[in-house]
Design a protein around this motif. Structure first.
Motif, PDB file in Angstrom:
ATOM      1  N   ALA A 137      43.123  30.767  42.148  1.00  0.00           N
ATOM      2  CA  ALA A 137      43.338  29.399  42.607  1.00  0.00           C
ATOM      3  C   ALA A 137      44.825  29.038  42.607  1.00  0.00           C
ATOM      4  N   LEU A 138      45.549  29.473  41.585  1.00  0.00           N
ATOM      5  CA  LEU A 138      46.981  29.194  41.512  1.00  0.00           C
ATOM      6  C   LEU A 138      47.738  29.871  42.648  1.00  0.00           C
ATOM      7  N   ASN A 139      47.417  31.139  42.886  1.00  0.00           N
ATOM      8  CA  ASN A 139      48.079  31.857  43.981  1.00  0.00           C
ATOM      9  C   ASN A 139      47.732  31.248  45.337  1.00  0.00           C
ATOM     10  N   PHE A 140      46.498  30.862  45.512  1.00  0.00           N
ATOM     11  CA  PHE A 140      46.082  30.248  46.775  1.00  0.00           C
ATOM     12  C   PHE A 140      46.877  28.965  47.018  1.00  0.00           C
ATOM     13  N   ALA A 141      47.003  28.140  45.982  1.00  0.00           N
ATOM     14  CA  ALA A 141      47.729  26.884  46.111  1.00  0.00           C
ATOM     15  C   ALA A 141      49.203  27.107  46.415  1.00  0.00           C
ATOM     16  N   ASN A 142      49.733  28.254  45.986  1.00  0.00           N
ATOM     17  CA  ASN A 142      51.138  28.581  46.232  1.00  0.00           C
ATOM     18  C   ASN A 142      51.361  29.351  47.528  1.00  0.00           C
ATOM     19  N   GLY A 143      50.328  29.441  48.353  1.00  0.00           N
ATOM     20  CA  GLY A 143      50.449  30.119  49.636  1.00  0.00           C
ATOM     21  C   GLY A 143      50.408  31.627  49.543  1.00  0.00           C
ATOM     22  N   GLU A 144      49.888  32.162  48.455  1.00  0.00           N
ATOM     23  CA  GLU A 144      49.826  33.614  48.256  1.00  0.00           C
ATOM     24  C   GLU A 144      48.380  34.068  48.050  1.00  0.00           C
ATOM     25  N   LYS A 145      47.537  33.699  49.004  1.00  0.00           N
ATOM     26  CA  LYS A 145      46.114  33.980  48.836  1.00  0.00           C
ATOM     27  C   LYS A 145      45.793  35.476  48.857  1.00  0.00           C
ATOM     28  N   GLU A 146      46.529  36.260  49.634  1.00  0.00           N
ATOM     29  CA  GLU A 146      46.278  37.708  49.681  1.00  0.00           C
ATOM     30  C   GLU A 146      46.614  38.352  48.338  1.00  0.00           C
ATOM     31  N   LYS A 147      47.718  37.938  47.768  1.00  0.00           N
ATOM     32  CA  LYS A 147      48.087  38.427  46.444  1.00  0.00           C
ATOM     33  C   LYS A 147      47.056  37.993  45.404  1.00  0.00           C
ATOM     34  N   GLY A 148      46.614  36.762  45.522  1.00  0.00           N
ATOM     35  CA  GLY A 148      45.686  36.221  44.553  1.00  0.00           C
ATOM     36  C   GLY A 148      44.320  36.870  44.575  1.00  0.00           C
ATOM     37  N   ILE A 149      43.844  37.239  45.758  1.00  0.00           N
ATOM     38  CA  ILE A 149      42.484  37.759  45.879  1.00  0.00           C
ATOM     39  C   ILE A 149      42.392  39.242  45.526  1.00  0.00           C
ATOM     40  N   LYS A 150      43.498  39.975  45.618  1.00  0.00           N
ATOM     41  CA  LYS A 150      43.463  41.437  45.483  1.00  0.00           C
ATOM     42  C   LYS A 150      42.801  41.929  44.191  1.00  0.00           C
ATOM     43  N   PRO A 151      43.195  41.449  42.989  1.00  0.00           N
ATOM     44  CA  PRO A 151      42.552  41.967  41.785  1.00  0.00           C
ATOM     45  C   PRO A 151      41.075  41.618  41.698  1.00  0.00           C
ATOM     46  N   PHE A 152      40.677  40.533  42.334  1.00  0.00           N
ATOM     47  CA  PHE A 152      39.268  40.132  42.314  1.00  0.00           C
ATOM     48  C   PHE A 152      38.420  41.045  43.202  1.00  0.00           C
ATOM     49  N   VAL A 153      38.999  41.450  44.312  1.00  0.00           N
ATOM     50  CA  VAL A 153      38.295  42.401  45.186  1.00  0.00           C
ATOM     51  C   VAL A 153      38.093  43.724  44.452  1.00  0.00           C
ATOM     52  N   GLU A 154      39.131  44.193  43.777  1.00  0.00           N
ATOM     53  CA  GLU A 154      39.034  45.459  43.042  1.00  0.00           C
ATOM     54  C   GLU A 154      38.017  45.360  41.903  1.00  0.00           C
ATOM     55  N   ALA A 155      38.028  44.244  41.190  1.00  0.00           N
ATOM     56  CA  ALA A 155      37.070  44.049  40.100  1.00  0.00           C
ATOM     57  C   ALA A 155      35.641  43.973  40.635  1.00  0.00           C
ATOM     58  N   ALA A 156      35.476  43.294  41.769  1.00  0.00           N
ATOM     59  CA  ALA A 156      34.146  43.155  42.355  1.00  0.00           C
ATOM     60  C   ALA A 156      33.606  44.496  42.838  1.00  0.00           C
ATOM     61  N   LYS A 157      34.463  45.299  43.435  1.00  0.00           N
ATOM     62  CA  LYS A 157      34.025  46.620  43.886  1.00  0.00           C
ATOM     63  C   LYS A 157      33.566  47.469  42.710  1.00  0.00           C
ATOM     64  N   MET A 158      34.279  47.378  41.587  1.00  0.00           N
ATOM     65  CA  MET A 158      33.875  48.137  40.406  1.00  0.00           C
ATOM     66  C   MET A 158      32.548  47.601  39.862  1.00  0.00           C
ATOM     67  N   ALA A 159      32.397  46.289  39.855  1.00  0.00           N
ATOM     68  CA  ALA A 159      31.141  45.703  39.383  1.00  0.00           C
ATOM     69  C   ALA A 159      29.966  46.162  40.237  1.00  0.00           C
ATOM     70  N   ASN A 160      30.170  46.183  41.549  1.00  0.00           N
ATOM     71  CA  ASN A 160      29.112  46.661  42.442  1.00  0.00           C
ATOM     72  C   ASN A 160      28.770  48.120  42.161  1.00  0.00           C
ATOM     73  N   LYS A 161      29.788  48.918  41.931  1.00  0.00           N
ATOM     74  CA  LYS A 161      29.592  50.340  41.637  1.00  0.00           C
ATOM     75  C   LYS A 161      28.792  50.527  40.354  1.00  0.00           C
ATOM     76  N   LEU A 162      28.976  49.617  39.399  1.00  0.00           N
ATOM     77  CA  LEU A 162      28.315  49.720  38.100  1.00  0.00           C
ATOM     78  C   LEU A 162      27.022  48.907  38.037  1.00  0.00           C
ATOM     79  N   ASN A 163      26.604  48.380  39.197  1.00  0.00           N
ATOM     80  CA  ASN A 163      25.356  47.604  39.291  1.00  0.00           C
ATOM     81  C   ASN A 163      25.367  46.336  38.442  1.00  0.00           C
ATOM     82  N   LEU A 164      26.528  45.708  38.357  1.00  0.00           N
ATOM     83  CA  LEU A 164      26.653  44.419  37.696  1.00  0.00           C
ATOM     84  C   LEU A 164      26.624  43.314  38.742  1.00  0.00           C
ATOM     85  N   GLY A 165      25.835  42.275  38.512  1.00  0.00           N
ATOM     86  CA  GLY A 165      25.878  41.117  39.383  1.00  0.00           C
ATOM     87  C   GLY A 165      27.194  40.382  39.211  1.00  0.00           C
ATOM     88  N   ILE A 166      27.628  39.668  40.257  1.00  0.00           N
ATOM     89  CA  ILE A 166      28.928  38.995  40.231  1.00  0.00           C
ATOM     90  C   ILE A 166      28.768  37.491  40.415  1.00  0.00           C
TER      91      ILE A 166
END
Length: 238
Positions: A158-187
């Motif tokens: 949210a902080l990165n999005f508000a500062n106009g850096e949404k791509e930077k802000g979303i990147k670690p969340f995409v990586e975490a979500a992909k790992m969660a999907n791989k491990l069969n964890l709901g998100i």
């Protein structure tokens, strides 16, 4: 569609400020569901400064969608959850004096504790979720605890999005979500998501099951109306 669970803590704060019962949380929860909300979230804290433990007991008989109780699993909280038996319990490592949640679990350091608590809840038929930072190693650690889901702590996004850096802000969340999907964890996800940043988050997180939104949603509702705001979120989450 990603489900919208509305956190009603701020309505409880408003009620408590006058010592009465306005707004009435029971009526509010019913109304939110009638407006299209797909879940009700509460986060009782030990000092009961907003949601009271009795609120959890009373809401259990009212909420007809998903009922999610968040909190630090101290003994008093664990006892409440086992009594109420909500749809889901979300474990958050709050300090007692925290104004709001400000960090996810270190799922490696606290693995043994989390395993024990989660096992207790799951044996009672309660779905479990762990509040985590967008860190691949913490997601891996979460999978080792036996939890059903993780809730991604989205303040940094949210902080990165508000500062106009949404791509930077979303990147670690995409990586975490992909790992969660791989491990069969709901998100799940929550914290500082709002009408401006929710659509981009939803579009970029694979298999996002649920978001929990309270502070922003209630603030936006002051200007736009609660019924309208709930449906604005639902539209963005489609």
């Amino acid at each position: 569609m990603t489900k919208l669970s509305v956190n009603i803590n701020k309505l409880a704060t408003l009620r408590n400020s006058r010592g009465g019962n306005m707004p009435n949380l029971i009526t509010s929860a019913k109304d939110i569901e009638s407006f299209g909300g797909q879940g009700i979230t509460i986060h009782p804290r030990p000092d009961e400064r907003h949601i009271k433990y009795q609120d959890a007991r009373e809401l259990k008989d009212v909420v007809s969608t998903e009922f999610n109780i968040e909190g630090n699993p101290i003994p008093k909280f664990v006892d409440l959850v086992l009594e109420v038996k909500p749809t889901q319990v979300t474990l958050v490592p709050d300090a007692e004096d925290a104004i709001t949640s400000n960090a996810g679990w270190d799922t490696i350091k606290h693995k043994d504790f989390l395993v024990e608590v989660i096992d207790t809840f799951k044996k009672n038929g309660i779905r479990t979720s762990i509040f985590v930072d967008p860190n691949v190693e913490m997601v891996k650690g979460a999978a080792e605890t036996g939890t059903d889901r993780i809730e991604l702590y989205t303040e940094s996004y949210a902080l990165n999005f508000a500062n106009g850096e949404k791509e930077k802000g979303i990147k670690p969340f995409v990586e975490a979500a992909k790992m969660a999907n791989k491990l069969n964890l709901g998100i799940n996800a929550g914290h500082d998501l709002n009408l401006q940043n929710i659509k981009f988050f939803k579009e970029n997180i694979p298999d996002l099951l649920e978001v929990s939104i309270g502070h922003a949603l209630i603030c936006e509702s002051i200007y736009l109306g609660l019924d309208n705001v709930v449906n604005m979120y639902l539209h963005r989450l489609k």
